[in-house]
Write an enzyme that holds these catalytic residues in place. Structure first.
Site, PDB file in Angstrom:
ATOM      1  N   CYS A  15       1.119  -0.665 -33.319  1.00  0.00           N
ATOM      2  CA  CYS A  15       0.867  -0.237 -34.698  1.00  0.00           C
ATOM      3  C   CYS A  15       0.719   1.281 -34.717  1.00  0.00           C
ATOM      4  O   CYS A  15       0.652   1.926 -33.682  1.00  0.00           O
ATOM      5  CB  CYS A  15      -0.401  -0.898 -35.248  1.00  0.00           C
ATOM      6  SG  CYS A  15      -1.894  -0.408 -34.369  1.00  0.00           S
ATOM      7  N   CYS A  18      -1.915   2.936 -32.703  1.00  0.00           N
ATOM      8  CA  CYS A  18      -1.556   3.281 -31.322  1.00  0.00           C
ATOM      9  C   CYS A  18      -0.930   4.676 -31.284  1.00  0.00           C
ATOM     10  O   CYS A  18      -1.236   5.488 -30.408  1.00  0.00           O
ATOM     11  CB  CYS A  18      -0.570   2.256 -30.755  1.00  0.00           C
ATOM     12  SG  CYS A  18      -1.235   0.590 -30.549  1.00  0.00           S
ATOM     13  N   ASP A 429      26.718   7.581 -47.505  1.00  0.00           N
ATOM     14  CA  ASP A 429      27.950   8.110 -46.940  1.00  0.00           C
ATOM     15  C   ASP A 429      29.120   7.480 -47.705  1.00  0.00           C
ATOM     16  O   ASP A 429      28.960   6.428 -48.336  1.00  0.00           O
ATOM     17  CB  ASP A 429      28.013   7.763 -45.455  1.00  0.00           C
ATOM     18  CG  ASP A 429      29.342   8.140 -44.821  1.00  0.00           C
ATOM     19  OD1 ASP A 429      29.773   9.296 -44.994  1.00  0.00           O
ATOM     20  OD2 ASP A 429      29.956   7.267 -44.181  1.00  0.00           O
ATOM     21  N   ASP A 627      27.575   4.729 -41.505  1.00  0.00           N
ATOM     22  CA  ASP A 627      28.140   3.851 -40.473  1.00  0.00           C
ATOM     23  C   ASP A 627      28.730   4.607 -39.295  1.00  0.00           C
ATOM     24  O   ASP A 627      29.157   3.987 -38.323  1.00  0.00           O
ATOM     25  CB  ASP A 627      29.229   2.964 -41.078  1.00  0.00           C
ATOM     26  CG  ASP A 627      30.504   3.747 -41.381  1.00  0.00           C
ATOM     27  OD1 ASP A 627      30.392   4.896 -41.869  1.00  0.00           O
ATOM     28  OD2 ASP A 627      31.596   3.223 -41.127  1.00  0.00           O
ATOM     29  N   ASP A 631      26.895  10.257 -39.183  1.00  0.00           N
ATOM     30  CA  ASP A 631      25.758   9.916 -40.035  1.00  0.00           C
ATOM     31  C   ASP A 631      24.459   9.782 -39.242  1.00  0.00           C
ATOM     32  O   ASP A 631      23.379   9.780 -39.831  1.00  0.00           O
ATOM     33  CB  ASP A 631      26.018   8.586 -40.763  1.00  0.00           C
ATOM     34  CG  ASP A 631      27.271   8.615 -41.609  1.00  0.00           C
ATOM     35  OD1 ASP A 631      27.473   9.633 -42.291  1.00  0.00           O
ATOM     36  OD2 ASP A 631      28.042   7.638 -41.589  1.00  0.00           O
TER      37      ASP A 631
END
Length: 757
Positions: A15, A18, A429, A627, A631
């Site tokens: 979490c 931490c 994009d 993709d 990017d």
């Protein structure tokens, strides 16, 4: 010597508490100048003065806190994750078994023997053995984390857990030796139960991250790590990392270009969308530059290496990703914001409760009530341990993750759930995201006869061509059932078009500029050429003899659901923005068609990331959808990175959310699931905090029996479970914890198993 920097992949973080503990530990370490912790990617970036502290000491700080440093090799990291999952399961089985035995003993004592206290030394000692075995067996790692945190003055959930667990032990020992009548068995049971609950909470978090990583692992298509180096003695296959500037490599059709370089021999078309975003391939011949990671499509190329190491394009992108990841705005999970104040508050209340019952009775003439004070302090610590609080977020993540998986979406990090309600802009994009990413015929203009005649003539001329634009023409002809024939003669003019003889007639198909140079008059068709160019299409003119008979506009086809997805964003109050490496004209044309008002075109990978950072600096919460390799830095920088599953491995690894198919509507599906899961998290936390708050308040009286503390803990967890899966079980939806990709199906997920059904 001077400032050094090290990046570690860390195991054992469950979490953002931490992450905060790691940051505090490093900031209190002499010689460390800066630290950035990414919970989503389980990474720590440490900057330090290597004159004052060495790399070993830097690593030891992490290890001392109870975390592991994973091997940088991807395969080893995957193996480490599997080992952590196996360890977590083993701990849970051991602790869970102890809890079941203790619960059975308590049930026997209460319902069969009819009393709260055992009055049996054998039962007392058996429960003590189970408590010690659980705390120092499967729960031993928690003590290490708690000790190292306390040693550095850090109060976190591990400290509170151990305070409650040792309070249970202390209460049990007091009952055995000091205060007859103390509920010995129940106090020892507390130590078992809260340790088990904590292990369960961490294991559920681990499942969310590891199972998603397994599914992502099956998506990754890593580029070959070898290249064909050409020497005076012939061709040899060598690791890409062994290549030097000046070496020559041969790249065959269909292969990735392994390095940045310059073509010295051969002709081909190369898909450079990884860098530029352009879906139309570039013609390459001697003297042209090629980019590592691009795809050689048609011919064989001999490439001379011009850049290696840090200067290579892919390594520059990797550096951008690392920098973006380190500088990404930190997110503190809602549960951890509560726990940040809850932990010290509970410890303070426990201490004050003890002091009150020791001192306050003096005010009404009685003696110090040490027994009641001890009971109150112990009960506060017991009831104060946030079992349900610790489970609230992981349970919501599992529920949301399972629902998303059923729709072909992988939610890889808690940030995807936490931030969704605050997202106000979604950056898209173009190529491969809004569009299909493959050239296709968008329009055929016929000046002489029917459209099918123009298409048949162009297809016949291009029948022997391997160019992607030729493939687009042939696909359109096949799709419309247009018949065409093989040409009697064929000649490809690199970067311009083709000459062919079709049914005894000379036919040219190619760029308008080339046709003009060949003596074809295109002036009278200027309006049509300009109209197609305004749409952002690549134009191929079709000439028979010396007459222009038609124009074919080829572009990157827009996805069927793109316009609807953009409208869903607007309806949700989110502003869609297009950012692309494509040219302004093409980008504007696509944006107008799908309904996007704001466009940023001609943007390079590092510029994409800077634009995302600039908008974040303005106070916006951003989701980025892409993709390609170009990017990846922006996906990492964005508050939520969303990768199209049909994209590149680097984009997928950089994202918080992965859409397994290429449907753009999945973006809003992920947003809505994240928003719902965050709402469910808040409900879970309110339910859990209510039980804890009421319990702690009641415990300060010193009158709360540990058996009622146990009942309250069970009720709080049960209430969270009931709220988390309410409606889902009624509707019959499964809660997936194991995800795998169906072979050959990019759009679906196969369920390996379900949990909490």
């Amino acid at each position: 010597m001077g400032t050094a920097q090290k990046q570690f992949n860390v195991g054992g973080m469950s979490c953002s508490f931490c992450a905060e503990s790691i940051e505090k530990a490093y900031r209190r370490t002499d010689g460390v100048t800066d630290v950035d912790v990414s919970l989503a990617h389980e990474e720590v970036l440490v900057q330090y003065d290597d004159d004052r502290i060495g790399e070993v000491e830097v690593k030891d700080t992490l290890r001392d806190l109870g975390y592991t440093i994973r091997d940088p090799d991807k395969e080893k990291q995957y193996e480490d994750q599997q080992a952590e999952l196996a360890d977590g399961k083993r701990r849970l089985v051991l602790a869970g078994s102890a809890s079941i035995v203790v619960a059975a003993l308590m049930a026997w004592m209460v319902f069969v023997m009819g009393r709260f206290e055992s009055e049996s030394p054998v039962m007392d000692l058996a429960t003590l053995a189970l408590a010690l075995g659980t705390m120092f067996g499967p729960g031993r790692y928690i003590k290490k984390k708690a000790y190292q945190s306390l040693r550095r003055g850090i109060f976190n959930q591990h400290v509170l857990l151990e305070a409650g667990a040792f309070a249970g032990l202390l209460g049990g020992f007091l009952g055995l030796s000091v205060f007859p009548g103390f509920p010995t068995v129940h106090f020892f049971a507390v130590s078992v139960f809260i340790t088990t609950y904590h292990i369960l909470s961490e294991y559920t978090s681990l499942i969310v991250r590891t199972r998603a990583s397994q599914a992502v692992q099956s998506l990754l298509d890593l580029r070959p790590d070898t290249a064909r180096r050409v020497t005076d003695d012939g061709v040899e296959e060598v690791p890409v990392d062994d290549l030097k500037v000046g070496d020559r490599v041969r790249v065959k059709p269909g292969e990735n270009v392994p390095v940045d370089g310059e073509v010295v021999d051969g002709k081909s078309t190369v898909d450079e969308s990884v860098a530029t975003g352009e879906s139309i391939p570039e013609e390459k011949s001697a003297g042209d530059e090629v980019i590592g990671g691009s795809v050689n499509e048609t011919g064989t190329l001999l490439v001379e290496v011009t850049a290696t190491g840090e200067d290579a394009f892919l390594n520059q992108v990797a550096h951008e990703i690392e920098e973006a990841r380190a500088m990404k705005p930190g997110i503190i999970q809602l549960a951890d914001r509560v726990l940040r104040y809850f932990v010290p508050t509970v410890l303070t209340i426990a201490a004050l409760s003890f002091a009150f019952w020791v001192v306050a009775p003096l005010a009404w003439g009685a003696g110090p009530n040490v027994q009641r004070g001890a009971f109150a302090a112990l009960a506060v610590l017991v009831l104060g341990y946030p079992c349900a609080l610790g489970m609230a977020t992981p349970l919501a993540l599992i529920r949301g993750g399972g629902k998303a998986a059923n729709r072909g979406i992988l939610m890889r990090s808690g940030d995807a759930f936490q931030i969704s309600p605050d997202v106000d802009h979604i950056i898209l994009d173009k190529t491969g995201t809004i569009t299909v990413g493959k050239p296709a015929v968008s329009e055929v203009v016929a000046f002489d006869g029917e459209e099918d005649n123009v298409l048949a003539m162009a297809a016949s001329a291009e029948a022997f061509s391997e160019h992607p634009l030729a493939d687009a023409i042939l696909d359109r002809a096949d799709g419309q059932g247009v018949e065409y024939v093989d040409p009697e003669s064929f000649d490809s003019v690199t970067g311009k078009g083709v000459r062919a003889t079709v049914a005894g007639e000379d036919v040219l198909v190619g760029k308008p500029g080339w046709l003009t140079n060949e003596g074809v008059d295109l002036s009278w068709a200027g309006d049509e050429v300009e109209r197609l160019q305004h749409r952002g299409l690549t134009i191929s003119g079709v000439v028979r003899g010396n007459d222009l008979v038609g124009l074919i506009g080829i572009g990157d086809e827009i996805k069927d659901d793109a316009a609807a997805a953009v409208q869903r964003m607007k309806d949700a109050g989110i502003a869609p923005v297009m950012i692309t490496g494509d040219n302004e004209r093409t980008a504007r044309a696509v944006a107008e068609e799908v309904g996007i008002d704001r466009v940023m075109a001609d943007v390079l990978p590092d510029e994409k990331r800077r634009e995302v950072g600039r908008m974040q600096d303005e106070g916006h919460r951003l989701a980025m959808v892409g993709d390609g390799i170009n990017d990846a830095p922006a996906l990492t920088q964005a508050d939520i990175g969303i990768a199209i599953g049909a994209g590149t491995d680097i984009a997928i690894e950089s994202a918080d959310v992965v859409l397994m198919g290429d449907r753009l509507g999945g973006v809003m599906d992920a947003y809505e699931i994240g928003e719902e899961s965050y709402r469910k998290t808040r409900q879970n936390l309110l339910t859990a905090f209510t039980f804890n708050g009421v319990g702690v308040t009641a415990a300060t009286t010193g009158l709360v029996h540990p058996v009622f503390a146990m009942v309250a803990m069970v009720l709080s967890v049960s209430a969270v479970l009931a709220n988390n899966f309410a409606g889902q079980l009624v509707s019959g939806e499964g809660v997936n914890t194991d995800f795998t990709v169906e072979s050959g199906d990019a759009g679906g997920i196969a369920e390996e198993g379900t949990a909490a059904d």
